[in-house]
Design a protein around this motif. Structure first.
Motif, PDB file in Angstrom:
ATOM      1  N   LEU A 275       0.760  -1.120   0.106  1.00 11.28           N
ATOM      2  CA  LEU A 275       0.020  -0.023  -0.095  1.00 11.28           C
ATOM      3  C   LEU A 275       1.020   1.092   0.056  1.00 11.28           C
ATOM      4  CD1 LEU A 275      -2.801   1.357   0.360  1.00 11.28           C
ATOM      5  CD2 LEU A 275      -2.507   1.329   2.689  1.00 11.28           C
ATOM      6  N   LEU A 276       1.035   2.066  -1.042  1.00 13.80           N
ATOM      7  CA  LEU A 276       1.631   3.385  -1.362  1.00 13.80           C
ATOM      8  C   LEU A 276       0.716   4.259  -0.773  1.00 13.80           C
ATOM      9  CD1 LEU A 276       4.219   4.528  -1.978  1.00 13.80           C
ATOM     10  CD2 LEU A 276       3.339   4.778  -4.368  1.00 13.80           C
ATOM     11  N   GLU A 277       0.871   4.814   0.381  1.00 11.04           N
ATOM     12  CA  GLU A 277      -0.102   5.655   1.051  1.00 11.04           C
ATOM     13  C   GLU A 277       0.423   7.193   0.816  1.00 11.04           C
ATOM     14  OE1 GLU A 277      -2.739   5.012   4.816  1.00 11.04           O
ATOM     15  OE2 GLU A 277      -0.958   6.378   5.392  1.00 11.04           O
ATOM     16  N   LEU A 278      -0.384   8.070   0.181  1.00 12.57           N
ATOM     17  CA  LEU A 278       0.005   9.305   0.021  1.00 12.57           C
ATOM     18  C   LEU A 278      -0.645  10.275   0.972  1.00 12.57           C
ATOM     19  CD1 LEU A 278      -0.691   9.520  -3.829  1.00 12.57           C
ATOM     20  CD2 LEU A 278       1.492   9.045  -2.745  1.00 12.57           C
ATOM     21  N   PRO A 279      -0.195  11.486   1.256  1.00 10.37           N
ATOM     22  CA  PRO A 279      -0.836  12.306   2.161  1.00 10.37           C
ATOM     23  C   PRO A 279      -2.493  12.466   2.232  1.00 10.37           C
ATOM     24  CG  PRO A 279       1.039  13.261   1.564  1.00 10.37           C
ATOM     25  CD  PRO A 279       0.928  12.139   0.542  1.00 10.37           C
ATOM     26  N   ALA A 280      -3.384  12.359   3.338  1.00 10.10           N
ATOM     27  CA  ALA A 280      -4.784  12.770   3.076  1.00 10.10           C
ATOM     28  C   ALA A 280      -5.099  13.804   2.529  1.00 10.10           C
ATOM     29  CB  ALA A 280      -5.322  12.595   4.389  1.00 10.10           C
ATOM     30  N   ARG A 281      -6.120  13.992   1.479  1.00 16.22           N
ATOM     31  CA  ARG A 281      -6.362  15.261   0.851  1.00 16.22           C
ATOM     32  C   ARG A 281      -7.460  14.922  -0.112  1.00 16.22           C
ATOM     33  NH1 ARG A 281      -1.507  17.342  -2.357  1.00 16.22           N
ATOM     34  NH2 ARG A 281      -0.796  17.534  -0.163  1.00 16.22           N
ATOM     35  N   HIS A 282      -8.598  15.857  -0.369  1.00 18.55           N
ATOM     36  CA  HIS A 282      -9.504  15.785  -0.983  1.00 18.55           C
ATOM     37  C   HIS A 282      -8.960  16.272  -2.374  1.00 18.55           C
ATOM     38  CE1 HIS A 282     -12.749  15.885   2.376  1.00 18.55           C
ATOM     39  NE2 HIS A 282     -12.146  14.776   2.054  1.00 18.55           N
ATOM     40  N   THR A 283      -9.145  15.372  -3.567  1.00 12.61           N
ATOM     41  CA  THR A 283      -8.671  15.675  -4.955  1.00 12.61           C
ATOM     42  C   THR A 283      -9.454  15.498  -5.859  1.00 12.61           C
ATOM     43  OG1 THR A 283      -7.861  13.551  -5.445  1.00 12.61           O
ATOM     44  CG2 THR A 283      -6.321  14.868  -3.803  1.00 12.61           C
ATOM     45  N   PRO A 284      -9.148  16.159  -7.266  1.00 15.22           N
ATOM     46  CA  PRO A 284     -10.065  15.964  -8.282  1.00 15.22           C
ATOM     47  C   PRO A 284     -10.154  14.214  -8.476  1.00 15.22           C
ATOM     48  CG  PRO A 284      -8.710  17.701  -8.885  1.00 15.22           C
ATOM     49  CD  PRO A 284      -8.252  16.930  -7.637  1.00 15.22           C
ATOM     50  N   ARG A 285     -10.932  13.858  -9.442  1.00 17.16           N
ATOM     51  CA  ARG A 285     -11.066  12.241  -9.633  1.00 17.16           C
ATOM     52  C   ARG A 285      -9.661  11.771 -10.320  1.00 17.16           C
ATOM     53  NH1 ARG A 285     -16.238  10.292 -12.379  1.00 17.16           N
ATOM     54  NH2 ARG A 285     -15.289  10.451 -14.441  1.00 17.16           N
ATOM     55  N   THR A 286      -9.148  12.834 -11.029  1.00 18.81           N
ATOM     56  CA  THR A 286      -7.920  12.376 -11.682  1.00 18.81           C
ATOM     57  C   THR A 286      -6.749  12.979 -10.913  1.00 18.81           C
ATOM     58  OG1 THR A 286      -8.201  13.984 -13.122  1.00 18.81           O
ATOM     59  CG2 THR A 286      -8.865  11.935 -14.127  1.00 18.81           C
ATOM     60  N   ASP A 287      -6.616  12.686  -9.601  1.00 20.02           N
ATOM     61  CA  ASP A 287      -5.610  13.122  -8.877  1.00 20.02           C
ATOM     62  C   ASP A 287      -4.101  13.026  -9.430  1.00 20.02           C
ATOM     63  OD1 ASP A 287      -3.831  13.644  -6.616  1.00 20.02           O
ATOM     64  OD2 ASP A 287      -4.882  12.046  -5.427  1.00 20.02           O
ATOM     65  N   PRO A 288      -3.562  14.224  -9.635  1.00 24.64           N
ATOM     66  CA  PRO A 288      -2.422  14.290 -10.435  1.00 24.64           C
ATOM     67  C   PRO A 288      -1.141  13.482  -9.634  1.00 24.64           C
ATOM     68  CG  PRO A 288      -3.328  16.469 -10.669  1.00 24.64           C
ATOM     69  CD  PRO A 288      -4.075  15.757  -9.640  1.00 24.64           C
ATOM     70  N   GLU A 289      -1.013  13.661  -8.348  1.00 25.92           N
ATOM     71  CA  GLU A 289      -0.030  13.196  -7.472  1.00 25.92           C
ATOM     72  C   GLU A 289      -0.181  11.596  -7.452  1.00 25.92           C
ATOM     73  OE1 GLU A 289       0.394  14.796  -3.625  1.00 25.92           O
ATOM     74  OE2 GLU A 289       1.547  16.409  -4.135  1.00 25.92           O
ATOM     75  N   ALA A 290      -1.544  11.289  -7.298  1.00 25.25           N
ATOM     76  CA  ALA A 290      -1.653   9.683  -7.076  1.00 25.25           C
ATOM     77  C   ALA A 290      -1.636   9.135  -8.603  1.00 25.25           C
ATOM     78  CB  ALA A 290      -3.207   9.462  -6.914  1.00 25.25           C
ATOM     79  N   VAL A 291      -1.819   9.694  -9.729  1.00 25.61           N
ATOM     80  CA  VAL A 291      -1.787   9.129 -11.088  1.00 25.61           C
ATOM     81  C   VAL A 291      -0.289   8.951 -11.171  1.00 25.61           C
ATOM     82  CG1 VAL A 291      -1.993   9.737 -13.457  1.00 25.61           C
ATOM     83  CG2 VAL A 291      -3.802   9.937 -12.052  1.00 25.61           C
ATOM     84  N   ARG A 292       0.433   9.959 -10.979  1.00 19.80           N
ATOM     85  CA  ARG A 292       2.081   9.988 -11.201  1.00 19.80           C
ATOM     86  C   ARG A 292       2.807   9.059 -10.319  1.00 19.80           C
ATOM     87  NH1 ARG A 292       5.852  11.912 -13.878  1.00 19.80           N
ATOM     88  NH2 ARG A 292       7.917  12.254 -13.208  1.00 19.80           N
ATOM     89  N   ALA A 293       2.041   8.683  -9.161  1.00 22.91           N
ATOM     90  CA  ALA A 293       2.526   7.746  -8.165  1.00 22.91           C
ATOM     91  C   ALA A 293       2.358   6.224  -8.720  1.00 22.91           C
ATOM     92  CB  ALA A 293       1.926   7.795  -6.894  1.00 22.91           C
ATOM     93  N   VAL A 294       1.211   5.974  -9.221  1.00 23.42           N
ATOM     94  CA  VAL A 294       0.995   4.940  -9.907  1.00 23.42           C
ATOM     95  C   VAL A 294       1.688   4.670 -11.071  1.00 23.42           C
ATOM     96  CG1 VAL A 294      -0.706   3.618 -11.789  1.00 23.42           C
ATOM     97  CG2 VAL A 294      -1.562   4.762  -9.519  1.00 23.42           C
ATOM     98  N   ALA A 295       2.103   5.652 -12.073  1.00 22.04           N
ATOM     99  CA  ALA A 295       3.203   5.554 -13.096  1.00 22.04           C
ATOM    100  C   ALA A 295       4.422   5.377 -12.751  1.00 22.04           C
ATOM    101  CB  ALA A 295       3.063   6.746 -14.223  1.00 22.04           C
ATOM    102  N   MET A 296       4.928   5.993 -11.583  1.00 21.29           N
ATOM    103  CA  MET A 296       6.206   5.854 -11.063  1.00 21.29           C
ATOM    104  C   MET A 296       6.493   4.344 -10.562  1.00 21.29           C
ATOM    105  SD  MET A 296       8.272   8.224 -11.227  1.00 21.29           S
ATOM    106  CE  MET A 296       9.481   7.736 -10.062  1.00 21.29           C
TER     107      MET A 296
END
Length: 450
Positions: A275-296
């Protein structure tokens, strides 16, 4: 004098699966009921069972029709049948579209393709989608039919083809996504004729005496995954992994660089989950940080030279891009991940929604959690089947990328689905399943601030 205890026999997955298959085929070929229902967990050999049943019915001189839900499923079954018996005459009934079937079927001499059922009459096996079969008229019904992915078939689709056969084998996975409907179906909920219910649900509501079987072993899910998926999504029809701990290994040739993506990959390689857990935050559905984390995570998986060892052979198999999948809840999220992977120079990785990943298998999956960054927990994002599909595509490991705070989100949005009389509950609701999965993933958590 104390009575001696007989030691419990060790569970043999091959024997257990063989017994279940023999019982299913016995009821199918020699039973007297008009239907036989088979529940199959992820990777339990459902397609193998369908192909074997079709071959045995054909060899017994009983021509049959096979009903699948998508053209891809139909083409896959045709290829599998041809591989098992290249001499078996098989009909591929297709639409009149410009590109109606996989062109690989043109290379199979035993397969006849046609848009007209009459031109395939007399063949041992004829296969098509439920949508195509619904337009077929016959003078004499087939004695036998096999309905593949029966839980993904709506009951109104079953009604449209029910007059084409006398007896049928229904095979499907009750834990996957429910049949899709573009209109609300609340007014029919709980009624025996609910057109949006699955074919199996309606079938059993009207014919509760039909034989019901289940396949007890998943050959896809490793020993690290089967207990969680079974407990979270199939508590009333539990299953085991066909492999044991240590039968499969995932290793990387390049050491970790200490980053979050590398640390979660090491955790997943060792335990099967990460589980790669990013900091808690309400985001757009296409959360740029989470998307980039997946790609990384995917990029580092390829850069580090992953190799998988399994019961299929003693030599490690390179973890190539085509053996990796990324799963999301929404199409725009999948598109964002594809774009992020392209920026990192990654191609040939399958990136799609749970709906389109259903039925597929990969060595490693990376999942963007459906509730990551959301301010609310809607019925769509809580749907049990969606999380089940995303968590059950892998043979070796699954990495989940998610923002912190989802457990609190679930507690703030308790399950409030209305109780509907007559609706059979076969597995926990999405709220309960999400809690079970997150509780397990917490043991494999790698916090990371990009």
């Amino acid at each position: 004098m104390t009575a001696s205890r007989t030691p419990q026999a060790a569970f043999d997955p091959g024997v257990a699966a063989g017994r279940a298959t023999d019982a299913i085929l016995r009821d199918t070929l020699h039973g007297t009921h008009r239907g036989v229902v088979v529940d199959s967990p992820p990777g339990a050999g459902k397609s193998t069972l369908v192909v074997r049943a079709a071959l045995e019915l054909a060899e017994a001189g009983r021509p049959l029709m096979v009903i699948a839900q998508t053209n891809a499923q139909v083409d896959d079954l045709v290829v599998r049948l041809a591989e098992k018996n290249p001499e078996l005459p098989v009909g591929r009934l297709h639409s009149s579209d410009a590109d109606p079937y996989d062109k690989a079927l043109d290379e199979l001499p035993n397969v006849r393709k046609s848009a007209k059922a009459a031109e395939l009459a007399g063949l041992d096996v004829v296969i098509s989608t439920a949508a195509k079969w619904a337009h077929v008229k016959v003078d004499e019904p087939w004695r036998h039919a096999i309905v593949d992915e029966a839980y993904q078939m709506r009951s109104d689709a079953l009604l449209a083809v029910a007059g084409l056969f006398e007896r049928a084998l229904f095979v499907g996975d009750p834990g996957q996504l429910d049949p899709f409907s573009i209109v609300g179906a609340e007014q029919w909920a709980g009624l025996s004729y609910d057109p949006s219910a699955s074919a199996v649900t309606t079938l059993l509501a009207h014919n509760p005496e039909l034989p019901q079987h289940r396949l007890p072993v998943s050959w896809r899910l490793p020993a690290s995954a089967a207990p969680l998926v079974s407990a979270a999504f199939y508590p009333y029809t539990p299953f085991r992994s066909g492999t044991g701990h240590g039968d499969r290994r995932l290793a990387f040739a390049v050491p970790s660089d200490g980053s979050g993506p590398d640390r979660v990959l090491d955790e997943a390689a060792e335990t099967g989950w990460g589980l790669l857990e990013l900091p808690a935050r309400h985001t757009p559905r296409t959360d740029p940080e989470a998307v980039r984390a997946v790609a990384m995570v995917v990029r580092r998986m390829l850069d580090r030279g992953g190799a998988a060892t399994s019961e299929r052979g003693p030599e490690p198999t390179p973890l190539t891009a085509d053996r990796i999948a990324v799963g999301t809840a929404h199409r725009d999220q999948a598109a964002a991940v594809r774009a992020a992977l392209a920026e990192l120079g990654v191609s040939d990785v399958t990136v799609d929604t749970a709906n389109r990943l259903q039925g597929r298998e990969f060595d490693v999956t990376v999942v963007l959690h459906p509730l990551s960054g959301r301010p609310d927990a809607t019925a769509f994002h809580l749907e049990t089947g969606r999380l089940c599909v995303l968590a059950s595509r892998h043979r070796h490991a699954c990495v989940v990328v998610c923002r912190a705070g989802v457990t609190d989100l679930l507690d703030d949005h308790p399950s409030t689905e209305p109780v509907q009389l007559g609706v059979t509950v076969k597995f926990p609701d999405g709220w309960e399943a999400n809690h079970a999965v997150l509780s397990h993933l917490a043991e494999h958590r790698v916090p990371w601030r990009p």
